[in-house]
Motif scaffolding. Structure first.
Motif, PDB file in Angstrom:
ATOM      1  N   ARG A   1       0.838  -1.197   0.000  1.00 57.55           N
ATOM      2  CA  ARG A   1       0.000   0.000   0.000  1.00 57.55           C
ATOM      3  C   ARG A   1       0.870   1.241   0.000  1.00 57.55           C
ATOM      4  NH1 ARG A   1      -4.590  -0.102   4.321  1.00 57.55           N
ATOM      5  NH2 ARG A   1      -5.491   1.359   2.868  1.00 57.55           N
ATOM      6  N   ASP A   2       1.834   1.260  -0.892  1.00 56.01           N
ATOM      7  CA  ASP A   2       2.792   2.347  -0.943  1.00 56.01           C
ATOM      8  C   ASP A   2       3.105   2.674  -2.397  1.00 56.01           C
ATOM      9  OD1 ASP A   2       4.801   4.144  -0.622  1.00 56.01           O
ATOM     10  OD2 ASP A   2       6.225   2.762   0.308  1.00 56.01           O
ATOM     11  N   GLU A   3       2.729   3.894  -2.791  1.00 49.71           N
ATOM     12  CA  GLU A   3       2.925   4.264  -4.197  1.00 49.71           C
ATOM     13  C   GLU A   3       4.300   4.874  -4.459  1.00 49.71           C
ATOM     14  OE1 GLU A   3      -0.262   6.668  -5.769  1.00 49.71           O
ATOM     15  OE2 GLU A   3      -1.788   5.478  -4.757  1.00 49.71           O
ATOM     16  N   LYS A   4       5.121   4.948  -3.434  1.00 43.03           N
ATOM     17  CA  LYS A   4       6.430   5.551  -3.627  1.00 43.03           C
ATOM     18  C   LYS A   4       7.340   4.595  -4.407  1.00 43.03           C
ATOM     19  CE  LYS A   4       6.515   9.625  -1.705  1.00 43.03           C
ATOM     20  NZ  LYS A   4       5.146  10.002  -2.069  1.00 43.03           N
TER      21      LYS A   4
END
Lengths: 202, 791, 322
Positions: free
Chosen positions: B398-401
């Motif tokens: 859950r991390d768009e980085k």
């Protein structure tokens, strides 16, 4: 108890932020999951009441009072929140935009009035400098040597084989022309007026 | 237009056609003047019947075909969607593909009330069918021969499950495992969670019997220490080359006594125990390894020969070479699984910097009775029981980085609860805190979540920013978002709930088999709702975590589903409609443009010949337009058939009459039928032609239609399919061509059709009819002006 | 990784480098010359507006217009690769070039201003400057030459323990362009290692801002310094001798205020602050006063210079023999 009336939550504030020129492309504001990672890395949050997560919550809740809330002036613009946000939101940019909104009113202008000299110096020399409002404070905190350094700066630069810091006359004129047309000069005038009023009342 | 375009499969000089008209108990004949229709059709036999679909009529049709020695038949009745299959049987002994239908009911009598105009339209619909049937060719249903064998790649729970299911259905299975032992991730995790029993069950005890069953099954050949190196598609089968690395140990001689490992001088980190302990260069991955044999790790072995000396069975042989095994199989199942997210990509959490920061998988090994501490919970740094343990959820998920995974890894909440509950059971003194973003425990797992709460697991809602060390304690910095308070949590141990990501094997195999991946690099299913185990290549299926994060339950379900899909291909004796692409090898220059253009990956090169997989091909026709050498035809939709249909529809057009050709795909055609079923009127100018896809049409067809009197062309296709992007290009191309030919581009339109939204389609017909009429008026005005100038 | 140039570079002047630590500029030039990097400095280049921008004084549009003017200088001099010595210049220029390339409306308006002002030569065309491939920090230009720096004869600095402060506006703003993991870039450490020193690769608060916070230093000094203090305390625990910087504003925050913080806490940090270019120049044997500009520092660099004096003489001899 507060009633959330039908039609009240329009995301207008969020939209105006997303569409602001200062906002990054695809700013993830609407995707915020309130995970608090921004807060956990925020220097302002660890030393003040400021909480970046709450800023986003208030923006999404259409809380316009945020614009006149002093809390937005606590941000360091260090982009730590921006760099870790898992949905590519950026409280740092949101604050920048909120402060610009605040500057549309006198209260906001007062917040930046003391930085006016930076703009004046830019128009005069093509280079910004530490606003002279704070200079005495700096010498007090840093020491007399700092004053000495400023006085001898040109000599030191010469010793280091570096030239003048001031732009050629023609270029300064160009910059003045450009900043006049972008509205920056007028912006400074407006700030100067507020600053003067404030000084007069004082 | 000259006749050159008709040159291939041109009609014989005399083809005898029979046209059978159905009155449909008044449904058609109340509106359409059957007598006028009959007299307007040019065919050897034209006959009308009350109810063509009845069994009695079936015999009549057959008798007439035989008596009159007919070559082709046209049935002008209801929609082909309803009764085409029926009538194909009716025309026997004619080849079923020598039949053409004209839709006089749903698309004529039910939508028009003006008897004269409806009859005119019925005539042109029937004429078009007559024209088209002249170019029909007898076709045979394709029976796909699929070898009754499959390769399952990956020997974890998914692969083993799929292999067992297939074997039990009589399919020969080669199970290929990269590691020296099968078992995958499940065999490592020690415990599995059971929401029903609110208990943790022994993973090995559940899985081992399945592995043993697979080993003993005659239909399963397990190839460990092996990787697929190449793959070729051939007539619905696959030729794989599998490379098996040498074990340097004879499997049939080794008794797994372990003497060899005792004398081996080389220590290597034990990857099966997440590198938390060491193993030797000659080793058995874990006590229950299958096959139950030692293996020499070539990378680390120094060939000192100690092991050889102590082996009583003479099982060690340093001269073993890599073996290449060719496999020819009917299907492939990808079960290559996942790997844990590389936690070094989150340096702020201190993984590797602090010994007591570990992953959930490492905790699983520590808690495993066959693990490095024999199941005792100990801090890696000092061997003590931790006083407190903090779990950080979403480590990588859950991390768009950059480096993060956008998706939720789906199992980590349950994994964290499993370990927390388990530890609480054995070490009630150890505090457990889970820092979470959202607790996601869907379905029955919610029970397990509640169970954890009652076990006094503390939950803090917040995603930690970093981990540090202060006064000998680890510190987790997090905002308790429910209190709005920044916290520094002191702890002895930190467990990072690592994201699941596609394993290296998944990426390698997908590339090798040319199977598509999702944006998140898992194997892409053909359709996430209705085809969850199909890949974009026919005959290759996927199951388990190779397809996306999921738990064991879902992996097992999917593995069984994949097995049954394979079995469908093999046991069903699949019959396929022959309406697919056919390559003319004499014209084909092997340029490969068709392979690149095919969205269904149905076209492939084998043995310097382009081939079409009949199951994969859906006859959309993209390749036809891309082929520069005219070497592809779509059976049932050849150029000549399309031209004939267009000409037929436009035949005998009266002065001042407007005719609009409407090309619809299957969904569009069904929507159009629905308009009829609901008796919603639309302009009589509309003439509907069914095609597989707009992609089949080329500018030459469009120009041909306009040159032969079409006033407008309406294209309709369901947009949510893989060929949609090409359609947009196509429509643009058509419009450009129209402009070049001096035809108003407003006379062509594209519309997205949806089966349930037939009212919208009917409305569009009206609008387009008006738009065309306006365009024609404009044209007339221009012509009039021009002619008056001449005067 | 992105491609880093070593020629056609416009070394972008920074206001704080110019007036606070001019030695950063002379050191950068010194190191660039030694490494054969081709660059120019142009008098006409204006300041990026960054400080004003983050004082909330400058608006985005004015900032972008002035960036377009500076980009025109880069274009006209055929030095289209811009290398900044300041992290804020880096971030500001990248943001402006993204806007100029992607926002048709803003680009049009700015070009109209240039036209109205008879400055047609400044007009910006899409992709004149590419944010990723034309705008760099000098530390990246040097990172690309880490091997050459390692091979260059240098003074022995191995007695010092150094740590890095990777400027926020370098690693956090346009994080997709950051070299290494944005959560822990190791560029400075890599360069320091090629100068033969021991590096503290991680310390608590490593990622945290210097504390300047633009307006905070002036309007909220206590808050500003408490953040700086967090970092200094952690650095002291790690026995750091030199904190290496890549941004004059961060360097100013640490170097100018360290004595005050020491006074407040009644402690000594004994940490010297140098920009990475100053540090490499020092290792390469540059003159501390005529190149590195230590005379503008508040925390004296002398203790470091004294410790290396012996080595320095030897080294100077060795260097002169080459």
């Amino acid at each position: 108890m507060k009633t959330l009336k039908i039609g009240e939550n329009t995301f207008e504030l969020a939209d105006s932020i997303i569409n602001d020129l200062k906002a990054s492309e695809n700013l993830g504001l609407l995707k915020c999951i309130q995970c608090g990672m921004c807060t956990s890395v925020c220097p302002a949050a660890s030393h003040t009441d400021y909480d970046p997560r709450v800023i986003v919550k208030r923006v999404l809740d259409e809380d316009d009072s945020l614009i006149s809330d002093d809390i937005i002036w606590n941000c360091f613009y260090c982009y730590s929140c921006h760099s870790v946000c898992p949905v590519n939101n950026s409280v740092c940019e949101i604050n920048q935009i909120l402060r610009q909104k605040s500057i549309e009113k006198v209260d906001g202008i007062r917040k930046i009035a003391s930085f006016l000299a930076y703009g004046d110096s830019f128009l005069e020399l093509g280079i910004g400098s530490i606003p002279n409002d704070f200079f005495n404070e700096l010498i007090k905190d840093i020491g007399e040597e700092y004053f000495e350094l400023k006085i001898h700066l040109d000599d030191i630069r010469e010793e280091l084989g570096l030239g003048t810091i001031i732009l050629p006359e023609n270029d300064l004129n160009d910059i003045k022309k450009i900043l006049k047309k972008t509205g920056f000069t007028d912006r400074l005038t407006k700030i100067r007026r507020v600053k003067k009023d404030e000084e007069d009342t004082r | 237009m000259n006749n050159n375009h008709f040159s291939r499969y041109a009609p014989k000089s005399s083809i005898d056609i029979g046209v059978f008209l159905c009155r449909c108990g008044g449904n058609i004949s109340d509106t359409v003047d059957i007598e006028r229709l009959k007299s307007s059709i040019d065919a050897k036999v034209v006959k009308d019947f009350e109810n063509l679909c009845s069994l009695k009529c079936q015999k009549n049709i057959r008798d007439i075909i035989l008596e009159e020695d007919l070559d082709r038949a046209v049935i002008a009745a209801c929609s082909p969607i309803t009764h085409e299959k029926t009538f194909r049987n009716h025309v026997a002994p004619l080849n079923p593909y020598l039949l053409e239908m004209a839709n006089l009911r749903e698309q004529c009598s039910w939508v028009h009330s003006d008897s004269d105009k409806a009859t005119d339209k019925a005539i042109s619909l029937t004429n078009a069918a007559v024209e088209r049937v002249k170019y029909a060719r007898p076709l045979d249903t394709i029976v796909r021969k699929t070898k009754k064998s499959a390769a399952v790649i990956g020997g974890g729970i998914s692969g083993i499950t799929a292999a067992l299911s297939l074997a039990k259905q009589g399919v020969k299975v080669d199970l290929i495992e990269k590691k020296p032992s099968v078992g995958g991730n499940m065999i490592k995790i020690g415990k599995v969670f059971s929401p029903e029993k609110l208990a943790e069950e022994c993973a090995l005890c559940l899985f081992n019997p399945l592995i043993n069953e697979a080993v003993q099954h005659d239909n399963i050949n397990i190839i460990t220490n092996a990787e697929v190196k190449s793959s070729e598609r051939k007539a619905g089968n696959f030729n794989l080359l599998v490379e098996k690395k040498p074990r340097q140990v004879w499997v049939d001689r080794c008794t797994a006594c372990g003497n060899c490992a005792e004398v081996c001088p080389i220590d290597v980190p034990n990857e099966w125990n997440e590198n938390l302990m060491m193993r030797k260069a000659i080793y058995k991955p874990f006590p229950q390894s299958v096959p139950d044999t030692y293996t020499i790790d070539e990378e680390h072995c120094i060939k000192c020969g100690n092991c050889e000396k102590v082996c009583n069975m003479n099982a060690i042989n340093f001269s073993m070479k890599t073996e290449v095994i060719p496999l020819n199989v009917g299907s492939v199942v990808i079960a290559t699984g996942h790997k844990g997210f590389d936690l070094k990509k989150r340096p702020e959490y201190g993984y590797t910097r602090y010994d007591d920061v570990i992953s959930q998988m490492e905790l699983a090994r520590i808690m495993g009775v066959n693990g490095p501490t024999n199941g005792k919970l100990q801090r890696p740094s000092n061997g003590e029981i931790p006083r407190r343990l903090v779990m950080i959820q979403c480590a990588g998920s859950r991390d768009e980085k950059p480096e993060g995974k956008r998706y939720c890894s789906k199992v980590c909440c349950m994994v964290a609860l499993k370990h927390a509950n388990f530890i609480k059971h054995y070490y009630p003194e150890t505090e457990i805190i889970i820092c979470y973003t959202d607790m996601r425990t869907p379905g029955m797992y919610e029970n397990y979540f509640r169970y954890g709460q009652s076990n006094k697991i503390k939950l803090i809602r917040g995603r930690p920013g970093d981990v540090t060390r202060k006064n000998g304690n680890l510190i987790v910095r997090v905002e308790d978002t429910l209190r709005g308070e920044q916290l520094e949590i002191e702890t002895d141990m930190i467990i990072l709930s690592e994201a699941m990501e596609a394993s290296d094997g998944t990426l390698e195999v997908a590339k090798l088999l040319n199977v598509g991946l999702t944006e998140d690099l898992f194997v892409k299913e053909k359709h996430s709702k209705i085809k969850p185990v199909n890949t974009d290549i026919e005959g290759i299926f996927v199951c388990g975590t190779a397809q996306g994060p999921k738990d064991i339950t879902d992996s097992v379900s999917q593995a069984n589903a994949a097995a049954s899909k394979v079995s469908e291909l093999m046991n069903g004796g699949l019959e396929i409609e022959p309406l697919i692409a056919e390559i003319d090898h004499s014209e084909c220059k092997l340029c490969g443009a068709c392979i690149d253009s095919c969205k269904y990956k149905a076209v492939y090169m084998y043995d310097e010949r382009i081939s079409v997989d009949p199951i994969a091909c859906n006859g959309c026709g993209i390749c036809v337009a891309k082929c520069k050498n005219n070497a592809i035809e779509i059976m049932g939709q050849t150029d000549s058939q399309i031209y004939a249909m267009i000409s037929g529809m436009l035949k005998d057009k009266k002065d001042g009459e407007r005719r609009i050709l409407v090309f619809l795909d299957y969904i569009g055609y069904v929507a159009a039928d629905n308009i009829g079923v609901n008796r919603i009127p639309y302009p009589e100018s509309v003439r509907i032609i069914r095609i597989t896809s707009i992609n089949r049409l080329m500018p030459k067809h469009i120009i041909h239609a306009f040159e032969n009197g079409a006033d407008g062309i309406f294209l309709g296709e369901y947009p949510d399919n893989v060929v949609y992007s090409n359609i947009q290009e196509k429509v643009h191309e058509f419009k450009t061509q129209l402009i070049k030919n001096g035809i108003d581009p407003d006379r062509l339109m594209y519309y997205k059709v949806y089966a349930p939204y037939f009212r919208g389609l009917a409305k569009k017909f009206y609008e387009f009819d008006k738009q065309v009429s306006k365009s024609l008026d404009k044209l007339e005005a221009v012509l009039y002006k021009a002619s008056s100038k001449d005067i | 990784m992105k491609k880093i140039p070593d020629k056609e570079i416009l070394l972008f002047k920074s206001c704080l480098v110019s007036v606070e630590y001019p030695g950063i500029e002379s050191s950068t030039k010194y190191v660039f010359d030694k490494l054969g990097i081709e660059y120019i400095v142009d008098d006409r280049q204006s300041c990026c507006t960054g400080l004003g921008y983050y004082y909330d004084l400058f608006d985005q549009f004015s900032t972008t217009a002035l960036a377009a003017r500076n980009f025109a200088i880069a274009r006209e001099t055929n030095h289209k690769n811009i290398a900044t010595m300041c992290a804020t210049c880096y971030a500001i220029l990248k943001k402006s070039s993204n806007i100029l390339n992607k926002n048709d409306n803003v680009r049009k308006k700015i070009n109209e201003i240039f036209e109205d002002s008879k400055l047609e030569e400044l007009k910006y065309k899409v992709d004149d400057v590419d944010s990723r491939n034309n705008i760099f920090h000098t530390v990246e230009i040097l990172f690309n030459k880490a091997k050459e720096i390692e091979d260059y004869p240098k003074i022995d600095l191995s007695q010092f323990k150094v740590a890095s402060h990777h400027a926020c506006h370098y690693c956090k703003v346009h994080y997709k362009d950051t070299i290494g993991n944005l959560r822990d870039p190791m560029i400075i450490e890599t360069l320091a290692k090629s100068c033969g020193v021991e590096t503290v690769d991680w310390y608590d608060y490593k990622r945290t801002t210097c504390g300047a916070g633009f307006r905070q230093r002036f309007t909220n000094l206590d808050l500003s310094l408490s953040v700086t203090t967090d970092k200094l305390v952690s650095l002291k625990e790690n026995n750091v001798d030199i904190l290496i910087h890549m941004c004059p504003n961060c360097q100013m925050q640490f170097d100018r205020y360290q004595p005050k913080i020491e006074e407040m806490l009644d402690t000594k940090f004994n940490i010297v602050h140098l920009n990475i270019s100053q540090f490499i120049a020092l290792a390469m044997g540059a003159d501390p006063y005529k190149v590195i500009g230590v005379q503008t520092h508040t925390v004296p660099v002398d203790p470091i210079l004294e410790k290396i004096k012996l080595n320095q003489t030897i080294c100077y001899e060795r260097l002169s023999q080459i």
